[in-house]
Design a protein around this motif. Structure first.
Motif, PDB file in Angstrom:
ATOM      1  N   PHE A 131       0.933  -1.323   0.081  1.00  0.00           N
ATOM      2  CA  PHE A 131      -0.118   0.019   0.050  1.00  0.00           C
ATOM      3  C   PHE A 131       0.998   1.225   0.137  1.00  0.00           C
ATOM      4  O   PHE A 131       1.653   1.475   0.799  1.00  0.00           O
ATOM      5  CB  PHE A 131      -0.869  -0.080   1.378  1.00  0.00           C
ATOM      6  N   ASP A 132       0.676   2.203  -1.014  1.00  0.00           N
ATOM      7  CA  ASP A 132       1.225   3.278  -0.809  1.00  0.00           C
ATOM      8  C   ASP A 132       0.089   4.571  -1.065  1.00  0.00           C
ATOM      9  O   ASP A 132      -0.505   4.473  -2.148  1.00  0.00           O
ATOM     10  CB  ASP A 132       2.081   3.567  -2.295  1.00  0.00           C
ATOM     11  N   LEU A 133      -0.248   5.472   0.046  1.00  0.00           N
ATOM     12  CA  LEU A 133      -1.209   6.234   0.144  1.00  0.00           C
ATOM     13  C   LEU A 133      -0.629   7.889  -0.521  1.00  0.00           C
ATOM     14  O   LEU A 133       0.335   8.371  -0.055  1.00  0.00           O
ATOM     15  CB  LEU A 133      -1.678   6.475   1.478  1.00  0.00           C
ATOM     16  N   ASP A 134      -1.055   8.135  -1.480  1.00  0.00           N
ATOM     17  CA  ASP A 134      -0.680   9.406  -2.353  1.00  0.00           C
ATOM     18  C   ASP A 134      -0.828  10.422  -1.608  1.00  0.00           C
ATOM     19  O   ASP A 134      -1.871  10.670  -0.812  1.00  0.00           O
ATOM     20  CB  ASP A 134      -1.538   9.320  -3.660  1.00  0.00           C
ATOM     21  N   LYS A 135       0.100  11.357  -1.589  1.00  0.00           N
ATOM     22  CA  LYS A 135      -0.151  12.770  -0.955  1.00  0.00           C
ATOM     23  C   LYS A 135      -1.328  13.578  -1.345  1.00  0.00           C
ATOM     24  O   LYS A 135      -1.947  14.296  -0.674  1.00  0.00           O
ATOM     25  CB  LYS A 135       1.181  13.616  -1.023  1.00  0.00           C
ATOM     26  N   ASN A 136      -1.778  13.367  -2.512  1.00  0.00           N
ATOM     27  CA  ASN A 136      -2.839  14.063  -3.299  1.00  0.00           C
ATOM     28  C   ASN A 136      -4.094  13.422  -2.982  1.00  0.00           C
ATOM     29  O   ASN A 136      -4.162  12.158  -3.355  1.00  0.00           O
ATOM     30  CB  ASN A 136      -2.504  14.008  -4.821  1.00  0.00           C
ATOM     31  N   TYR A 191       2.079  -3.938 -10.269  1.00  0.00           N
ATOM     32  CA  TYR A 191       2.172  -5.111  -9.968  1.00  0.00           C
ATOM     33  C   TYR A 191       1.462  -5.502  -8.784  1.00  0.00           C
ATOM     34  O   TYR A 191       0.232  -5.633  -8.985  1.00  0.00           O
ATOM     35  CB  TYR A 191       3.796  -5.363 -10.034  1.00  0.00           C
ATOM     36  N   ASN A 192       2.089  -5.603  -7.637  1.00  0.00           N
ATOM     37  CA  ASN A 192       0.978  -6.082  -6.320  1.00  0.00           C
ATOM     38  C   ASN A 192       1.012  -4.895  -5.139  1.00  0.00           C
ATOM     39  O   ASN A 192       0.669  -5.051  -4.236  1.00  0.00           O
ATOM     40  CB  ASN A 192       1.904  -7.357  -5.716  1.00  0.00           C
ATOM     41  N   VAL A 193       1.278  -3.429  -5.839  1.00  0.00           N
ATOM     42  CA  VAL A 193       1.268  -2.253  -4.926  1.00  0.00           C
ATOM     43  C   VAL A 193      -0.008  -1.470  -5.512  1.00  0.00           C
ATOM     44  O   VAL A 193      -0.111  -1.120  -6.569  1.00  0.00           O
ATOM     45  CB  VAL A 193       2.604  -1.430  -5.176  1.00  0.00           C
ATOM     46  N   VAL A 194      -0.606  -1.151  -4.488  1.00  0.00           N
ATOM     47  CA  VAL A 194      -1.903  -0.272  -4.734  1.00  0.00           C
ATOM     48  C   VAL A 194      -1.538   1.034  -4.334  1.00  0.00           C
ATOM     49  O   VAL A 194      -0.864   1.331  -3.291  1.00  0.00           O
ATOM     50  CB  VAL A 194      -3.150  -0.590  -3.679  1.00  0.00           C
ATOM     51  N   ARG A 195      -1.226   2.049  -5.333  1.00  0.00           N
ATOM     52  CA  ARG A 195      -1.142   3.539  -4.976  1.00  0.00           C
ATOM     53  C   ARG A 195      -2.545   4.374  -5.234  1.00  0.00           C
ATOM     54  O   ARG A 195      -2.968   4.218  -6.361  1.00  0.00           O
ATOM     55  CB  ARG A 195       0.008   4.135  -5.771  1.00  0.00           C
ATOM     56  N   ILE A 196      -2.979   5.003  -4.374  1.00  0.00           N
ATOM     57  CA  ILE A 196      -4.181   5.662  -4.296  1.00  0.00           C
ATOM     58  C   ILE A 196      -4.183   6.844  -3.242  1.00  0.00           C
ATOM     59  O   ILE A 196      -3.349   6.973  -2.295  1.00  0.00           O
ATOM     60  CB  ILE A 196      -5.493   4.598  -4.078  1.00  0.00           C
ATOM     61  N   GLY A 197      -5.106   7.942  -3.739  1.00  0.00           N
ATOM     62  CA  GLY A 197      -5.271   8.815  -2.745  1.00  0.00           C
ATOM     63  C   GLY A 197      -6.687   8.733  -1.957  1.00  0.00           C
ATOM     64  O   GLY A 197      -7.298   7.621  -2.341  1.00  0.00           O
ATOM     65  N   ARG A 198      -6.565   9.380  -0.855  1.00  0.00           N
ATOM     66  CA  ARG A 198      -7.653   9.055   0.082  1.00  0.00           C
ATOM     67  C   ARG A 198      -9.085   8.952  -0.290  1.00  0.00           C
ATOM     68  O   ARG A 198     -10.132   8.180   0.134  1.00  0.00           O
ATOM     69  CB  ARG A 198      -7.388   9.780   1.328  1.00  0.00           C
ATOM     70  N   ASN A 199      -9.551   9.869  -1.368  1.00  0.00           N
ATOM     71  CA  ASN A 199     -10.798   9.977  -1.741  1.00  0.00           C
ATOM     72  C   ASN A 199     -11.543   8.742  -2.410  1.00  0.00           C
ATOM     73  O   ASN A 199     -12.499   8.169  -2.203  1.00  0.00           O
ATOM     74  CB  ASN A 199     -11.154  11.213  -2.295  1.00  0.00           C
ATOM     75  N   ALA A 200     -10.486   8.408  -3.552  1.00  0.00           N
ATOM     76  CA  ALA A 200     -10.550   6.998  -4.011  1.00  0.00           C
ATOM     77  C   ALA A 200     -10.546   5.836  -3.163  1.00  0.00           C
ATOM     78  O   ALA A 200     -11.158   4.990  -3.408  1.00  0.00           O
ATOM     79  CB  ALA A 200      -9.536   6.949  -5.361  1.00  0.00           C
ATOM     80  N   HIS A 207     -11.961  -6.909   6.242  1.00  0.00           N
ATOM     81  CA  HIS A 207     -10.857  -6.437   6.646  1.00  0.00           C
ATOM     82  C   HIS A 207      -9.751  -6.583   5.636  1.00  0.00           C
ATOM     83  O   HIS A 207      -9.904  -7.202   4.885  1.00  0.00           O
ATOM     84  CB  HIS A 207     -10.317  -7.409   7.744  1.00  0.00           C
ATOM     85  N   ILE A 208      -8.884  -5.220   5.641  1.00  0.00           N
ATOM     86  CA  ILE A 208      -7.797  -5.194   4.756  1.00  0.00           C
ATOM     87  C   ILE A 208      -6.724  -4.871   5.782  1.00  0.00           C
ATOM     88  O   ILE A 208      -6.770  -3.994   6.561  1.00  0.00           O
ATOM     89  CB  ILE A 208      -8.240  -3.977   3.725  1.00  0.00           C
ATOM     90  N   ALA A 209      -5.518  -5.552   5.362  1.00  0.00           N
ATOM     91  CA  ALA A 209      -4.378  -5.569   6.136  1.00  0.00           C
ATOM     92  C   ALA A 209      -3.272  -4.670   4.986  1.00  0.00           C
ATOM     93  O   ALA A 209      -3.203  -5.388   4.031  1.00  0.00           O
ATOM     94  CB  ALA A 209      -3.683  -6.871   6.460  1.00  0.00           C
ATOM     95  N   LEU A 210      -2.907  -3.864   5.361  1.00  0.00           N
ATOM     96  CA  LEU A 210      -1.920  -2.746   4.768  1.00  0.00           C
ATOM     97  C   LEU A 210      -0.495  -3.093   5.076  1.00  0.00           C
ATOM     98  O   LEU A 210      -0.171  -3.145   6.010  1.00  0.00           O
ATOM     99  CB  LEU A 210      -2.457  -1.400   4.987  1.00  0.00           C
ATOM    100  N   ASN A 211       0.219  -3.300   3.707  1.00  0.00           N
ATOM    101  CA  ASN A 211       1.783  -3.493   4.125  1.00  0.00           C
ATOM    102  C   ASN A 211       2.270  -2.254   3.792  1.00  0.00           C
ATOM    103  O   ASN A 211       1.953  -1.719   2.270  1.00  0.00           O
ATOM    104  CB  ASN A 211       1.961  -4.643   3.326  1.00  0.00           C
ATOM    105  N   LEU A 212       2.916  -1.378   4.506  1.00  0.00           N
ATOM    106  CA  LEU A 212       3.341  -0.241   4.036  1.00  0.00           C
ATOM    107  C   LEU A 212       4.784  -0.067   3.822  1.00  0.00           C
ATOM    108  O   LEU A 212       5.467   0.841   3.359  1.00  0.00           O
ATOM    109  CB  LEU A 212       3.470   0.868   5.298  1.00  0.00           C
ATOM    110  N   LYS A 213       5.322  -1.180   3.222  1.00  0.00           N
ATOM    111  CA  LYS A 213       6.981  -1.389   2.855  1.00  0.00           C
ATOM    112  C   LYS A 213       7.047  -0.411   1.690  1.00  0.00           C
ATOM    113  O   LYS A 213       7.872   0.357   1.600  1.00  0.00           O
ATOM    114  CB  LYS A 213       7.151  -2.839   2.284  1.00  0.00           C
ATOM    115  N   PRO A 214       6.091  -0.282   0.556  1.00  0.00           N
ATOM    116  CA  PRO A 214       6.540   0.262  -0.550  1.00  0.00           C
ATOM    117  C   PRO A 214       6.142   1.798  -0.478  1.00  0.00           C
ATOM    118  O   PRO A 214       6.264   2.692  -1.490  1.00  0.00           O
ATOM    119  CB  PRO A 214       5.520  -0.257  -1.752  1.00  0.00           C
ATOM    120  N   SER A 215       5.591   2.133   0.527  1.00  0.00           N
ATOM    121  CA  SER A 215       5.107   3.596   0.702  1.00  0.00           C
ATOM    122  C   SER A 215       6.189   4.756   0.666  1.00  0.00           C
ATOM    123  O   SER A 215       7.306   4.484   0.932  1.00  0.00           O
ATOM    124  CB  SER A 215       4.693   3.796   2.263  1.00  0.00           C
TER     125      SER A 215
END
Length: 320
Positions: free
Chosen positions: A246-251, A260-269, A284-292
């Protein structure tokens, strides 16, 4: 699956979707090794933010071909340590690699963490995702499915019965002369399958309380939940959730993207996506912050200030 402890129902509940974090609780996109410098503070922050769970990964070895050493520490030891610094957040393994561990010792370790955390533990179990580890343990990789099933049965027997009798094919024999202590705080520790572990829908539907996989495709989610319901022999079937890098976009308005296996997304989406998945039955969704690309603390703050309140508002005010 009735009368499950709050350690489980705080994470998996009907008509609700919760968020959890996979360890280590930090972003380390450019290295296979985390620092673990702020794990206590970040665990406390996650609890305060409304994160429902922390999941401790079980990675015995560093495999350079895999490129991730996870949190490096033994998951049960680490969970016991974090238990001492938190109060309400659910703690669990995601997942203990059962074919590489003795099930009696897993039962002992799980019950120990359950006591240290005052009943906040969920036992997530898997067959692992690194085949190269099996020869190092002298374990037959092709027997992993059978060993997994036997281990789950042994662990449940030891937790729920006194002086049990049990004979297994791959492990030892319990002849009724011994009993395992301590027993779980709430008479049982919920069991969560992590990954498919080469098990059938029928076995999963009738032997675990929840299932965390990596499948987050919406059509596939509907099929999985439907298959679990059909396969269940009772009125309830395991709760389904998934894990994702998981990678939460600043925007906040950034769209959903997948690399590939990383979700990048803004908070509204993200909020829109989570609400849709909740309607599909994801619990439930378990977030892995390694690629953040952002510090874990910043991501947790945004989840706690915007995403979790939006989910809770929708869950308090269902659509009519």
């Amino acid at each position: 699956m009735n009368n499950l402890p709050t350690s489980f129902t705080n994470v998996f509940a009907d008509n609700k979707l919760t968020l959890g974090l996979l360890t280590p609780l930090e972003a380390y996109p450019s290295s296979p090794f985390p620092t673990l410098n702020a794990d206590i503070a970040t665990a406390k922050q996650a609890e305060q933010a409304g994160i429902a769970s922390i999941w401790f990964r079980d990675v015995p070895f560093y495999d350079p071909n895999f490129g991730d050493a996870a949190q490096m520490l033994d998951p049960f030891t680490y969970a016991g340590f974090i238990a001492a610094h938190t109060n309400t957040i659910t703690l669990g393994t995601a997942g203990a690699v059962l074919p590489l561990r003795d099930p009696i010792m897993v039962a002992k370790q799980a019950a120990s963490v359950d006591h240290l955390s005052n009943g906040r533990f969920v036992l997530g179990v898997s067959t692992g995702d690194r085949p190269v580890e099996y020869p190092a343990f002298g374990v037959d990789f092709n027997a992993r499915a059978e060993r997994y099933r036997e281990s789950v049965e042994i662990i449940k027997t030891l937790h729920q019965q006194s002086f049990p009798k049990h004979l297994s094919q791959h492990y030892g024999e319990l002849d009724g002369s011994l009993d395992l202590y301590p027993k779980p705080v709430n008479q049982q520790i919920p069991v969560m399958a992590v990954g498919r572990s080469r098990q059938s829908f029928e076995w999963l539907a009738n032997n675990v309380n929840a299932w965390i996989w990596a499948v987050d495709n919406e059509q596939a989610i509907s099929e999985i939940i439907n298959n679990l319901s059909i396969a269940s022999n009772s009125n309830t079937s395991p709760h389904y959730g998934y894990a994702t890098f998981f990678d939460l976009d600043k925007n906040p308005d950034a769209p959903y993207q997948r690399f590939y296996n990383v979700v990048r997304i803004g908070r509204n989406a993200l909020i829109e996506r989570l609400l849709k998945h909740r309607e599909l039955g994801v619990k439930h969704i378990a977030l892995n912050l390694k690629p953040s690309q952002r510090a874990a603390q910043d991501v947790i703050d945004e989840l706690g200030n915007f995403v979790i309140p939006a989910l809770e508002k929708e869950q308090r005010e269902p659509a009519v």
